[in-house]
Motif scaffolding. Sequence first.
Motif, PDB file in Angstrom:
ATOM      1  N   VAL A   1       0.831  -1.194   0.000  1.00 49.11           N
ATOM      2  CA  VAL A   1       0.000   0.000   0.000  1.00 49.11           C
ATOM      3  C   VAL A   1       0.874   1.255   0.000  1.00 49.11           C
ATOM      4  O   VAL A   1       1.804   1.360   0.792  1.00 49.11           O
ATOM      5  CB  VAL A   1      -0.961   0.001   1.213  1.00 49.11           C
ATOM      6  CG1 VAL A   1      -1.754   1.283   1.269  1.00 49.11           C
ATOM      7  CG2 VAL A   1      -1.881  -1.200   1.154  1.00 49.11           C
ATOM      8  N   ALA A   2       0.586   2.187  -0.915  1.00 49.97           N
ATOM      9  CA  ALA A   2       1.350   3.433  -0.991  1.00 49.97           C
ATOM     10  C   ALA A   2       1.042   4.300   0.223  1.00 49.97           C
ATOM     11  O   ALA A   2      -0.035   4.193   0.806  1.00 49.97           O
ATOM     12  CB  ALA A   2       0.975   4.171  -2.261  1.00 49.97           C
ATOM     13  N   ASN A   3       1.989   5.147   0.584  1.00 54.07           N
ATOM     14  CA  ASN A   3       1.782   6.044   1.708  1.00 54.07           C
ATOM     15  C   ASN A   3       0.615   6.989   1.402  1.00 54.07           C
ATOM     16  O   ASN A   3       0.706   7.804   0.488  1.00 54.07           O
ATOM     17  CB  ASN A   3       3.074   6.831   1.943  1.00 54.07           C
ATOM     18  CG  ASN A   3       2.982   7.730   3.163  1.00 54.07           C
ATOM     19  OD1 ASN A   3       1.930   7.814   3.802  1.00 54.07           O
ATOM     20  ND2 ASN A   3       4.078   8.384   3.472  1.00 54.07           N
ATOM     21  N   PRO A   4      -0.502   6.905   2.132  1.00 49.64           N
ATOM     22  CA  PRO A   4      -1.692   7.701   1.808  1.00 49.64           C
ATOM     23  C   PRO A   4      -1.422   9.209   1.857  1.00 49.64           C
ATOM     24  O   PRO A   4      -1.993   9.970   1.101  1.00 49.64           O
ATOM     25  CB  PRO A   4      -2.698   7.293   2.890  1.00 49.64           C
ATOM     26  CG  PRO A   4      -2.199   6.011   3.445  1.00 49.64           C
ATOM     27  CD  PRO A   4      -0.719   6.054   3.316  1.00 49.64           C
TER      28      PRO A   4
ATOM     29  N   SER B   1      -1.095  14.404  -0.899  1.00 48.36           N
ATOM     30  CA  SER B   1      -0.473  15.701  -1.178  1.00 48.36           C
ATOM     31  C   SER B   1      -0.126  15.843  -2.658  1.00 48.36           C
ATOM     32  O   SER B   1      -0.257  16.926  -3.227  1.00 48.36           O
ATOM     33  CB  SER B   1       0.755  15.935  -0.287  1.00 48.36           C
ATOM     34  OG  SER B   1       1.664  14.892  -0.466  1.00 48.36           O
ATOM     35  N   SER B   2       0.298  14.741  -3.312  1.00 54.24           N
ATOM     36  CA  SER B   2       0.587  14.841  -4.749  1.00 54.24           C
ATOM     37  C   SER B   2      -0.706  15.068  -5.522  1.00 54.24           C
ATOM     38  O   SER B   2      -0.733  15.826  -6.494  1.00 54.24           O
ATOM     39  CB  SER B   2       1.318  13.592  -5.249  1.00 54.24           C
ATOM     40  OG  SER B   2       0.464  12.483  -5.166  1.00 54.24           O
ATOM     41  N   ASP B   3      -1.786  14.431  -5.059  1.00 55.70           N
ATOM     42  CA  ASP B   3      -3.106  14.628  -5.672  1.00 55.70           C
ATOM     43  C   ASP B   3      -3.523  16.093  -5.560  1.00 55.70           C
ATOM     44  O   ASP B   3      -3.963  16.703  -6.534  1.00 55.70           O
ATOM     45  CB  ASP B   3      -4.114  13.726  -4.951  1.00 55.70           C
ATOM     46  CG  ASP B   3      -5.483  13.732  -5.597  1.00 55.70           C
ATOM     47  OD1 ASP B   3      -5.676  12.932  -6.517  1.00 55.70           O
ATOM     48  OD2 ASP B   3      -6.335  14.536  -5.180  1.00 55.70           O
ATOM     49  N   PHE B   4      -3.328  16.666  -4.371  1.00 57.50           N
ATOM     50  CA  PHE B   4      -3.680  18.065  -4.110  1.00 57.50           C
ATOM     51  C   PHE B   4      -2.886  18.999  -5.033  1.00 57.50           C
ATOM     52  O   PHE B   4      -3.454  19.888  -5.675  1.00 57.50           O
ATOM     53  CB  PHE B   4      -3.395  18.370  -2.638  1.00 57.50           C
ATOM     54  CG  PHE B   4      -3.766  19.763  -2.222  1.00 57.50           C
ATOM     55  CD1 PHE B   4      -5.066  20.075  -1.857  1.00 57.50           C
ATOM     56  CD2 PHE B   4      -2.808  20.774  -2.201  1.00 57.50           C
ATOM     57  CE1 PHE B   4      -5.417  21.370  -1.480  1.00 57.50           C
ATOM     58  CE2 PHE B   4      -3.140  22.067  -1.828  1.00 57.50           C
ATOM     59  CZ  PHE B   4      -4.443  22.361  -1.461  1.00 57.50           C
TER      60      PHE B   4
ATOM     61  N   SER C   1     -12.990  19.754  -7.473  1.00 54.49           N
ATOM     62  CA  SER C   1     -12.328  18.508  -7.072  1.00 54.49           C
ATOM     63  C   SER C   1     -11.283  18.750  -5.987  1.00 54.49           C
ATOM     64  O   SER C   1     -11.026  17.878  -5.170  1.00 54.49           O
ATOM     65  CB  SER C   1     -11.691  17.818  -8.284  1.00 54.49           C
ATOM     66  OG  SER C   1     -10.510  18.470  -8.656  1.00 54.49           O
ATOM     67  N   LEU C   2     -10.677  19.960  -5.998  1.00 61.59           N
ATOM     68  CA  LEU C   2      -9.741  20.329  -4.925  1.00 61.59           C
ATOM     69  C   LEU C   2     -10.476  20.328  -3.582  1.00 61.59           C
ATOM     70  O   LEU C   2      -9.992  19.761  -2.599  1.00 61.59           O
ATOM     71  CB  LEU C   2      -9.200  21.736  -5.172  1.00 61.59           C
ATOM     72  CG  LEU C   2      -7.783  21.867  -5.686  1.00 61.59           C
ATOM     73  CD1 LEU C   2      -7.447  23.328  -5.903  1.00 61.59           C
ATOM     74  CD2 LEU C   2      -6.788  21.230  -4.740  1.00 61.59           C
TER      75      LEU C   2
END
Lengths: 199, 199
Positions: free
Chosen positions: B24-27, B32-35, B103-104
């Motif tokens: 599992v990737a670090n949530p 933060s990359s998604d943001f 979406s933000l």
Amino acid sequence: MESQYKAGMEGTEVSESRGSDLKVANPKTVRSSDFLLRLLALALTLAPAIVLGVAKETETVAITLVPTLPPLNVPVTAKWQYMSAFVYFVVTNSIACAYATLSLVLSIANRGGKSGLALMLIILDLVMVALLFSGNGAAAAIGVVGYKGNSHAQWNKVCNVFGIYCRHIAASIVLSLLGALVFFLLVVLSALSLHKKSP
Amino acid sequence: MESQYKAGMEGTEVSESRGSDLKVANPKTVRSSDFLLRLLALALTLAPAIVLGVAKETETVAITLVPTLPPLNVPVTAKWQYMSAFVYFVVTNSIACAYATLSLVLSIANRGGKSGLALMLIILDLVMVALLFSGNGAAAAIGVVGYKGNSHAQWNKVCNVFGIYCRHIAASIVLSLLGALVFFLLVVLSALSLHKKSP
């Protein structure tokens, strides 16, 4: 421990776990719908490439060179190679068609459900969505100018002369748009499938 | 051993299993990359809509009406509203910009990680990929004809007259293409994240 777990998932004992069965979509249904959609995508990208590829119309246009002389009848030909947007459209549909064929083979080969290959297929399906939608946008933009003309740029409409050619283009765009939507659906279904599998 | 692992998957002790932790990737990193990517997508769809929206150029063109009289100097204006492909381009970028903002907010609200909302965001990100790529394709197709002209359709180039306007269009297309690639990346990252979570 992880490798043992993976072996369990790829093996035959998955159906023994009731909890897992409830959460994971029926793999057989997913696989067959995936197969059918890829077959449909193949047809819906092959057809527009062929329909536009064979579209060629020659019409005789009366051109007045000198006002005092009668107009000259000159044969003028419309071909997809003459407009860069249509060349791009044919190329994107050909790439998508070739990929659809390849992905069908990979999809059949991936019956065991190797997740790395499945992930690669999602990303490549997404590339096809981007390619096909850009190709469709380009062809549609030129198609609209060809159909209606643009008085501001002084670009005259050409569909009044090349009627059959324009109908070929319109049919190609509709087919290719459906093909793009099938790839769109493939990405959505893959996301849904992954989402159902995830805890 | 396999059944132990299964119990872990269905129950609450997932974090105790080291194998699962590795997968599992670090949530926090994902969030933060998604943001940041959504913020970037907002900027890269707002900018082209504004750059093309404010692009307006008026040039004086010499038009010869009667060969025996001197040519008339007529002011001609180039605007994005005059070409349907550019209207579509501005509309798609505006929709994508509005969605990026929404979406933000949803992405911040979804810190708890509700998976239904995450799935909805993937599908809407995908819709933006399709919209933006079609808008870019349309604008680029018209841009190419405006820049090079097309002798077969007798559409003359206009960029020799409206140089500044054409540079605005080119800049808009490059920015919007980057915006489309950011949405593309968002879908890929979401797929990767779901893939890592899935068993």
